[in-house]
Every structure is written in C-alpha cells, then in structure tokens.
Scaffold this motif. Structure first.
Motif, PDB file in Angstrom:
ATOM      1  N   SER A 182       0.828  -1.384   0.017  1.00  0.00           N
ATOM      2  CA  SER A 182       0.112   0.027   0.103  1.00  0.00           C
ATOM      3  C   SER A 182       0.844   1.235  -0.061  1.00  0.00           C
ATOM      4  CB  SER A 182      -0.873   0.202   1.305  1.00  0.00           C
ATOM      5  OG  SER A 182      -1.448   0.989   1.585  1.00  0.00           O
ATOM      6  N   LEU A 186      -0.828   5.970   6.546  1.00  0.00           N
ATOM      7  CA  LEU A 186      -1.774   5.233   7.580  1.00  0.00           C
ATOM      8  C   LEU A 186      -2.234   6.281   8.779  1.00  0.00           C
ATOM      9  CD1 LEU A 186      -0.097   1.738   7.989  1.00  0.00           C
ATOM     10  CD2 LEU A 186      -1.529   2.739   6.201  1.00  0.00           C
ATOM     11  N   GLU A 187      -1.470   7.355   8.796  1.00  0.00           N
ATOM     12  CA  GLU A 187      -1.939   8.371   9.724  1.00  0.00           C
ATOM     13  C   GLU A 187      -3.153   9.157   9.311  1.00  0.00           C
ATOM     14  OE1 GLU A 187       2.191   8.737   9.990  1.00  0.00           O
ATOM     15  OE2 GLU A 187       1.938   7.425  12.041  1.00  0.00           O
ATOM     16  N   LEU A 189      -5.648   7.899   7.110  1.00  0.00           N
ATOM     17  CA  LEU A 189      -6.532   7.069   6.393  1.00  0.00           C
ATOM     18  C   LEU A 189      -7.967   7.721   5.903  1.00  0.00           C
ATOM     19  CD1 LEU A 189      -5.805   3.605   8.001  1.00  0.00           C
ATOM     20  CD2 LEU A 189      -5.137   4.554   5.727  1.00  0.00           C
ATOM     21  N   PHE A 191     -12.049   6.739   4.826  1.00  0.00           N
ATOM     22  CA  PHE A 191     -12.902   5.637   4.989  1.00  0.00           C
ATOM     23  C   PHE A 191     -14.294   5.958   4.234  1.00  0.00           C
ATOM     24  CE2 PHE A 191     -10.127   5.759   8.977  1.00  0.00           C
ATOM     25  CZ  PHE A 191     -10.069   4.319   9.228  1.00  0.00           C
ATOM     26  N   GLY A 195     -17.583   2.547   7.024  1.00  0.00           N
ATOM     27  CA  GLY A 195     -16.490   2.560   7.973  1.00  0.00           C
ATOM     28  C   GLY A 195     -15.361   1.630   7.708  1.00  0.00           C
ATOM     29  N   LYS A 196     -15.223   1.382   6.225  1.00  0.00           N
ATOM     30  CA  LYS A 196     -14.186   0.524   5.801  1.00  0.00           C
ATOM     31  C   LYS A 196     -13.030   1.474   5.236  1.00  0.00           C
ATOM     32  CE  LYS A 196     -16.120  -3.310   6.312  1.00  0.00           C
ATOM     33  NZ  LYS A 196     -15.626  -4.368   7.449  1.00  0.00           N
ATOM     34  N   VAL A 197     -11.758   1.074   5.152  1.00  0.00           N
ATOM     35  CA  VAL A 197     -10.652   1.801   4.605  1.00  0.00           C
ATOM     36  C   VAL A 197     -11.048   1.849   3.159  1.00  0.00           C
ATOM     37  CG1 VAL A 197      -8.395   1.785   3.808  1.00  0.00           C
ATOM     38  CG2 VAL A 197      -9.172   1.234   6.163  1.00  0.00           C
ATOM     39  N   TYR A 199     -10.014   1.872  -0.137  1.00  0.00           N
ATOM     40  CA  TYR A 199      -8.948   1.363  -0.992  1.00  0.00           C
ATOM     41  C   TYR A 199      -8.800   2.118  -2.371  1.00  0.00           C
ATOM     42  CZ  TYR A 199      -7.522  -1.753   2.927  1.00  0.00           C
ATOM     43  OH  TYR A 199      -7.243  -2.253   3.972  1.00  0.00           O
ATOM     44  N   ALA A 200     -10.011   2.566  -2.727  1.00  0.00           N
ATOM     45  CA  ALA A 200      -9.947   3.264  -3.907  1.00  0.00           C
ATOM     46  C   ALA A 200      -8.753   4.146  -3.991  1.00  0.00           C
ATOM     47  CB  ALA A 200     -11.288   3.936  -4.251  1.00  0.00           C
ATOM     48  N   GLY A 205      -5.867   1.212  -6.508  1.00  0.00           N
ATOM     49  CA  GLY A 205      -7.221   1.575  -6.562  1.00  0.00           C
ATOM     50  C   GLY A 205      -8.068   0.414  -6.030  1.00  0.00           C
ATOM     51  N   LYS A 206      -7.332  -0.425  -5.432  1.00  0.00           N
ATOM     52  CA  LYS A 206      -8.112  -1.422  -4.760  1.00  0.00           C
ATOM     53  C   LYS A 206      -6.965  -2.240  -4.035  1.00  0.00           C
ATOM     54  CE  LYS A 206      -8.446  -4.476  -8.865  1.00  0.00           C
ATOM     55  NZ  LYS A 206      -8.977  -5.453  -9.461  1.00  0.00           N
ATOM     56  N   ALA A 208      -4.288  -4.390  -2.708  1.00  0.00           N
ATOM     57  CA  ALA A 208      -3.170  -5.397  -3.047  1.00  0.00           C
ATOM     58  C   ALA A 208      -2.226  -6.081  -2.223  1.00  0.00           C
ATOM     59  CB  ALA A 208      -2.187  -4.408  -4.245  1.00  0.00           C
TER      60      ALA A 208
ATOM     61  N   ARG B 180       4.611   0.284   1.197  1.00  0.00           N
ATOM     62  CA  ARG B 180       4.687  -0.068   2.322  1.00  0.00           C
ATOM     63  C   ARG B 180       4.297  -1.542   2.379  1.00  0.00           C
ATOM     64  NH1 ARG B 180       4.966   1.776   7.104  1.00  0.00           N
ATOM     65  NH2 ARG B 180       4.408   4.220   6.237  1.00  0.00           N
ATOM     66  N   GLU B 187      -8.162  -1.095   9.690  1.00  0.00           N
ATOM     67  CA  GLU B 187      -9.469  -0.720  10.192  1.00  0.00           C
ATOM     68  C   GLU B 187      -9.304  -0.670  11.763  1.00  0.00           C
ATOM     69  OE1 GLU B 187     -11.173  -3.134   7.407  1.00  0.00           O
ATOM     70  OE2 GLU B 187     -11.520  -1.219   6.397  1.00  0.00           O
ATOM     71  N   VAL B 197       1.243   5.941  13.900  1.00  0.00           N
ATOM     72  CA  VAL B 197       1.123   4.408  14.095  1.00  0.00           C
ATOM     73  C   VAL B 197       2.203   3.710  14.875  1.00  0.00           C
ATOM     74  CG1 VAL B 197       0.919   2.388  12.305  1.00  0.00           C
ATOM     75  CG2 VAL B 197      -0.176   4.695  11.498  1.00  0.00           C
ATOM     76  N   ARG B 464      -3.132   2.002 -10.297  1.00  0.00           N
ATOM     77  CA  ARG B 464      -4.441   1.604 -10.653  1.00  0.00           C
ATOM     78  C   ARG B 464      -4.688   0.272 -11.667  1.00  0.00           C
ATOM     79  NH1 ARG B 464      -7.110   5.194  -8.280  1.00  0.00           N
ATOM     80  NH2 ARG B 464      -9.154   4.344  -8.485  1.00  0.00           N
TER      81      ARG B 464
END
Lengths: 468, 468
Positions: A182, A186-187, A189, A191, A195-197, A199-200, A205-206, A208, B180, B187, B197, B464
């Motif tokens: 990714s 992470l500091e 993020l 959502f 409530g999901k991260v 990833y778009a 874009g998803k 990995a 990373r 989540e 983090v 992407r």
C-alpha cells in the motif's frame, strides 16, 4: 601483468612462474622466524584461499605486512610457484613481489569476523559480513550453481522462464497469510461511508498483496507456450518462527500443458537428479566442506538420490503402510489426515529408502485447483518426499474441466467472479496440465545439510526480522 | 508414437514419415473444396505454426474438424511430410491420421483472441489470453532467451547470482517512492502516545517497504565474493503513467570488487554485446517478426550495436558538445543540468552514432554512494546511452572511503546510523568497487522495438493496474 582470481591460480589455469596480480582479503597471517610471512588470501572465487609468501625484503614489510589482520584487503603481485606434496597433490602459491594494502580493518580486536568459528545465530546478526566466512561463502556459491543448473535444465527441456507478478490482487491458495502492499498514509486514512478503509485511494485503486505463488499466472503462460517455469520470490506473512519458514523466499514452479500428474512427477525426478549432478560436478570443493563440517551425508545422499529409482505410492496405500508398519507415531494415522513430517520421513527413510512421490490425496487437504479424481474423494496431487528432509516438492494436475472447477470453488466457498480469468483458461481451448513447486531454499538446505533455511538465503526475512 | 513439439517438426529434428503426435492450439482452419482441411497448430515452442493436413475420411471430420475454430486445443497424430518450395525452402507438415479435440472454444464469435489483429491496448485488457498471440508469444520467448543469456554470461565471467531481499527497512536511493509492506489491520490501527502508527505491532516490528534496488545488499556480497549480480524484481510507487515506467519490474545489477568506473563501463559493453548476439543467434525467427511488424531496425540496430566500439565522453565535455552543436533543444543546456532524453538521443544517434558512456556527472545529480572525484564537483557515475532508446544502463564506482562517504551522507541530510552496515563495509577491508543497473524490461523493449514496457512484461503493474 594480469589480474586473475584465486580460483585461476588454484585450478592451474596459469603457467607456473607467470607474473600475476590477485586481489582479495586476508584470511590468516603467519610469520616465520626466518623473516617470511605467509598470508592466505581469499576472493570468493573458490573455497580455498591462496597462500602468498612474503619476504621481509619487501619495502613495506615492517610497516604494512606485519600489521595485516584477518579481513584486510590486499593486492598481491608476484610469480606463481607450484610444489608437489608427498601425496603428489599440487600446491600453488604466489611468491609476492609487491603487496599493496587496499583497506585496513578498523580496530581488529573487535572485527566481528575474526578468524575463529562463529555460531550460525551470531552470523545472522552480522549478515553484512557473514558471506566472508567459509560457510556462508560456500552456501552462496552453491546457491548460484543450483540456480544456474535449474535455468539450464529448464532451457534444455524447452521451458520458457516467465516472471509472474509479485504484487497481486488475487490469492492463489484461498488460504495463506499475505502481506498488504500500500501507499496509503496510515496516519491519515480515509474511510468509506460504512467505515471501511477506502482502498479506491490506494496506489492500485484496490487492495493489493504480495503473492504466495506464481502458479495461477504460470498456468496462463503454459496455456499458450506449453512449457513454462517461474523462478522468483514469494511471500508468506506467517508468524511462525521455525527453521523451515521464511516470510520471503524463492520458488521454482514449472507448469506443463498436455501433461498429467505422472508427467509432473517424472519431471520433478529428472530435474532434481540433474541439478544434484551439476552440484556434485561443479561444486566438489564446497560440497566436501559441507560433508566435513555440516552433515557427513551431504555428498552420499545426493549420490544415492541420483542413482535411485523414485518410488510412487497412492496416499490411500501410504495410510495402509503407516497403519500396519508397527511403528508408533505422535500423530494418529487415519485416512483423511495430512501426513506429518514423522510420517513422511518414515516413508522415505525407513520404508522405501529412496525418494517417493505420494499421490492422490483426499480433496479436503488440497487446493481448489487440483484435478478431481474419478473416485470423487481424492485429487491428483503429489508430494515428493526425500530421505533426510521430507517434503521437497508439491505439485498436482490442475482441474481443466470448467464444471468440476466451479464445483470445487463453490464447495470451498470461493467467489467464482474473482477467478474469472482463471476460468477463461478452461473456457477457451482448455488442456490437461500439471506442475509443481520447489522451495529453492529448502533445496539448498537439503544439498548443504544446513538445517535452518535462514542460513541459506542471503538476507532472511521473518517475523520481527528485516535488518540489512 | 512420440509426442514432440511444433519446433521439433519445423526444425527437422524428426525423420520424414515418422509417426508423431503434436499437441497445441488451432491458429487457423481452411477447408478445401476437395474435402481436405488445413489446420495451423501452434504450441508456443517456436514462432511459426505447423500445418496439419486433415482428410475428410477421418471419422470425426464432419462432427469435429469442421467445427474447429481459433483457440481450440487439439492432439494430432500423423506422419511428417516434407515438400520443397520453389526457393528450395523445406516445408514441413503433418498428414493427420487422428485428431483429438481436447478443448473447444466457448462461443467462438466472442472469443477475445480471434484470429484478427488486436491493438496492444486491447491485449493488455486480456493479459490472460494475450500470450496466445504471435506478438506476445514472441516477446515471451525473447524474454526467456535474454534472461538465459544474462545468467550464462555472468556465470561464464565468474559472477555469482545473489538474491537480494525484496522486503527492506532501508531506502537505497534516499529518494524514490516506496510501497509499504504491512500486516497491520488498517481498520483497527494502534497508535503510540504521540499519535503515530505503532509499527512495533507490525509483522517486522518496524516499518518495512518493497526495495527499489538490490545494490546496497549486492555490495555486501561483492565485498566477499568479488563478482556478483542480482537479477530480480524491484518496485517504484511512482504515480507516473508513461510507457517507460512500471511499479514492478526486473533489474540486473552486477557489482564488482576491485573495479573502477572504466571496468564497469567495459563490463556493460561486453554484456550487452553478448546478449544481443545470443538473441540474434537463437531467436532469429522471432526477431524477423519484430523487424517486419514492429520496428524495421530491430535486427540492424542490434547488429550495429555488436560491431560498434562504444564511445566514451565526460559529462562536462558532453555539455560542451551539446552547447556548440547548433541544435535547438527544448531544455536549456548548462553545466549542472541533468541530461534529458533529447540530449541523450542527440549524443548517441547524431553525434557519436554508436552507444556512448557518459561519465563523471555533477554530484548533486547523483546518489550518496557514488565515488567523489578529485575535482570535488563530480562523482564517478556513468550512463550508457544507446541509439534508438537513450539511457539503457546507469552505474557508478562506489565511494569506498569512509570519510568521503560520511561527508556525502551528511551533505544529503541522510542519517549515518541508518547506514551502519553499509559503513561497516568501508571500515573492514574496504575495496574499490563498481557496478551498474540494467532495467530488464527496457532491454527487451530495445531488442523487440516494442515501445511500451507494459507489453514486454507478462503482467504489468502500474498506478491503478493490478489485474491478473
């Protein structure tokens, strides 16, 4: 004046009395009372160091030579001399005419690679210096020879090397812990509404991950070029700190179209025998060292392996053998259980005494892509077990029939949509095909006799270990 | 009856009239009015398909043969026949006695790989089927031949292949966007008291990334085995969607102890010429296709490359040349600027007309590890520029002197502590050493003439794009 390697001298590639320069590092220094110093120099080109004989008449003898310690780098120019030992063994050395010191060792008393023996655990702490030791140097050369032998074997057999992707959005096994890849901050993020991260927003874009196997991608190329192999790194995020597990290791995965499980077993046998023969031929000196210092059987067992006819046994028959052999195992033996190391080693070492391919395992023990047998209970999987190490290769015939594949995906709760391209291979000109995976580090471990695979990969990665 | 490959037949490895079986996929089918069908079958073993001649007397002629479409998989048994064309060229074919259909194509009208020509952009969308095309199949074989040639060259030259780690906690360039690697549950992240983090909870107990280069680790092994090379994947998280960038690609990085910048330049020249010669020798048919369909110069320019003596020029002199050449460039030319593609191609294509190594760049353009020259302004870096592609190799002599290295680390604001093991190589028997990096996909792009490197790697990864 020619710059040559230590191996060039010791293998007699240069005429006696030629004037040459060799560059390397000091292994040891010994000073005779007669005012001559003997310095063993290694450069990694072969196992043995080269003795250089240095007379006190050299202008920098007092100032430089007598200060040399293990690890110093030198450039030695002189003439090649050869003497015959009592056993008629040729002994090459260099009579030095000039010795240039290229690099000193800072504070020799604390040099981490002093000439004494170090534990493997200690050497892992100084992985940046450990290739300078006899042991890790020899491992590195064997690793190279094995890799070359695999590439050469595959090429000769008409296989094409395919580099399958490391970063992936699919999961080969439907199991196996994976590392996330990714570029998200992470500091900070972001959502989604539920409530999901999100990833778009990530690089791809998803979600990995790092791949656990190149097989599924390898099948794509086998279904176009017929015979392919991968040879590359794979990853497991398993938090198991054992001598047999790494978070990052190298795999060889041949995949053959128009092939059955028997073809894959036969390829595995031919390949292993080929590479072991290459190691015995081309790494005799390093193998001698492993036989003397690591495992007495190191050479013998490769020779036996090469001469043996592989045994083959059905899983079901293997269960019978284990139940009736009279030996007590820690893990109870019953049809449907996975073979443990104790069972595998019993079969290879005590029962067959040769490498054995165990075939046709219960389907619930194996992955979705393995070909269903007519009995409806077993799949066309095989494990090759070798005396002295246990499982060394795992493979299977792949399910080439779309309806059966879909059935297995459903049975295992996997989403067909995620395997759309894998299913396409079965929709368009599907062919029987088979392949296997060989863990490269496990192979080196078997060849060298070194038990902990952290010592046969240059920079091991495992839980909490990512230094260097 | 022997199972052989299409290449075995077309290269005349089997006697005429032998009875053989070949397995493969239908490229095209043509039916004559006389009741004979001609089916071209490919199996990936070589560029050309094999013509199989099928008489209507075969029992499954009506039911199977006349329904065959592009992409179906077949097993053909028959006798090898050979005819001489007017130009005395041998034409091999199989007179079929039996044709077994292994796999049909679901709904042939929508088969994504129909026998027409497809755009490269379209083919990327069906990367699981594109190796079945002439173009991508040829790329795959060339990729294999080039990889083999590199391994063989390195082995013959006494280099050892070293697998440097992919997951790392250090950053080779002090620049370069990295991915990373983590097993943290995004989540449910845990934070330290100061709101960062808590990477102590991550798999490796600290931050970890995918490597951008194996060089620093390669230096470790060069400082023990003298001559090593890496050949493995590296990663860049750059959000640039160009035809020259991938997020995941393969690099070859030789590293040589006791070597200068000139030695590295000379190694680069010898290696490139060697691998190009291998491709011309071993991939003649595939190269012919690239010359006909992709770039007319594909073969010529490799031949010219092999025959040329590389030019060498100092960066400072190159700036002079560019300033005085009378050509207008988009980017202004001045000492201290980085060469752009237009400058590089001018030097290689118009000024020298041969590959050229540009040496000794201003230090501020290059990385901390490159050796400081006596002028205090330039470092011992080189780029090899080739006509038709520009930069193909970048390398340098590494700074082996601890005091100079520390100076550079400080100048560039890098923390010495993070480079403790790299600095140790300079504290303990340091040696002059040099190396370079060759982007494997860029090499394939140059050889095949294919401009977009997404088409020379099996499964390209970029921003992407992470399908398959």
């Amino acid at each position: 004046m020619t710059v040559i390697t230590v191996a060039d001298v010791l293998q007699g590639h240069m005429p006696t009395n030629s004037k040459v320069t060799i560059n390397g590092w000091v292994r040891t220094r010994r000073d005779s009372k007669a005012g001559i110093s003997f310095i063993d120099v290694y450069d990694g080109s072969c196992f043995a160091p080269l003795q250089t004989v240095i007379d006190s008449s050299l202008p920098n003898y007092q100032h430089d030579i007598l200060r040399l310690t293990t690890g110093c780098s030198v450039s030695v120019t002189g003439r090649i001399a050869v003497t015959l030992s009592r056993s008629k063994h040729k002994h090459y050395e260099i009579q030095a005419q000039e010795v240039e010191i290229l690099g000193w060792v800072d504070d020799p008393d604390t040099y981490p690679m002093s000439a004494k023996r170090h534990s493997l655990e200690y050497l892992r702490e100084v992985a940046h210096l450990r290739p300078r030791t006899n042991l890790i140097g020899a491992v590195a050369r064997i690793r190279h020879i094995l890799a070359q032998a695999i590439h050469r074997f595959m090429d000769e057999q008409g296989f094409f090397w395919v580099s399958t992707p490391l970063i992936t959005s699919s999961d080969t096994e439907g199991a196996g812990e994976m590392f996330r890849v990714s570029t998200l901050d992470l500091e900070n993020l972001q959502f989604t509404a539920d409530g999901k991260v999100n990833y778009a927003k990530d690089f791809f874009g998803k979600e990995a991950f790092l791949t656990v196997s190149g097989q599924l991608n390898g099948e794509i190329y086998a279904c176009a070029l017929s015979k392919i192999y991968t040879f590359g790194p794979v990853f497991r995020a398993e938090n198991s700190n054992t001598s047999r597990h790494l978070a990052e290791f190298w795999m060889v995965e041949p995949e053959v179209a128009f092939a059955t499980l028997e073809d894959a077993a036969s390829l595995a046998e031919t390949m292993l025998k080929y590479v072991f023969q290459v190691v015995l031929n081309e790494s005799a000196e390093d193998m001698q060292f492993f036989a003397e210092r690591v495992n007495q059987e190191a050479i013998n067992r490769l020779q036996n392996f090469i001469c043996a006819d592989f045994a083959q046994i059905e899983y079901t028959e293997a269960i019978n053998v284990l139940q009736k052999c009279g030996q007590t195992f820690k893990n109870q033996v019953f049809w449907g259980m996975d073979l443990s190391a104790e069972h595998e080693r019993f079969l290879a070492e005590k029962y067959f005494k040769v490498p054995v391919a165990v075939k046709n395992y219960p389907k619930h023990l194996k992955s979705f892509y393995m070909r269903m047998n007519d009995d409806g209970k077993t799949v066309a999987a095989m494990d090759v077990l070798a005396p002295g190490i246990g499982e060394i290769i795992g493979g299977s015939q792949r399910e080439e029939r779309l309806d059966r594949l879909d059935m297995r995906l459903e049975e295992m709760g996997l989403n067909k949509e995620n395997y759309w391209w894998y299913r396409d291979l079965r929709r368009y000109g599907t062919v029987p095909h088979a392949g296997f995976g060989l863990g490269f580090e496990r192979l080196i471990s078997y060849v060298t006799g070194i038990q902990n695979i952290r010592d046969v990969i240059p920079f091991p990665r495992s839980a909490r270990h990512v230094n260097f």
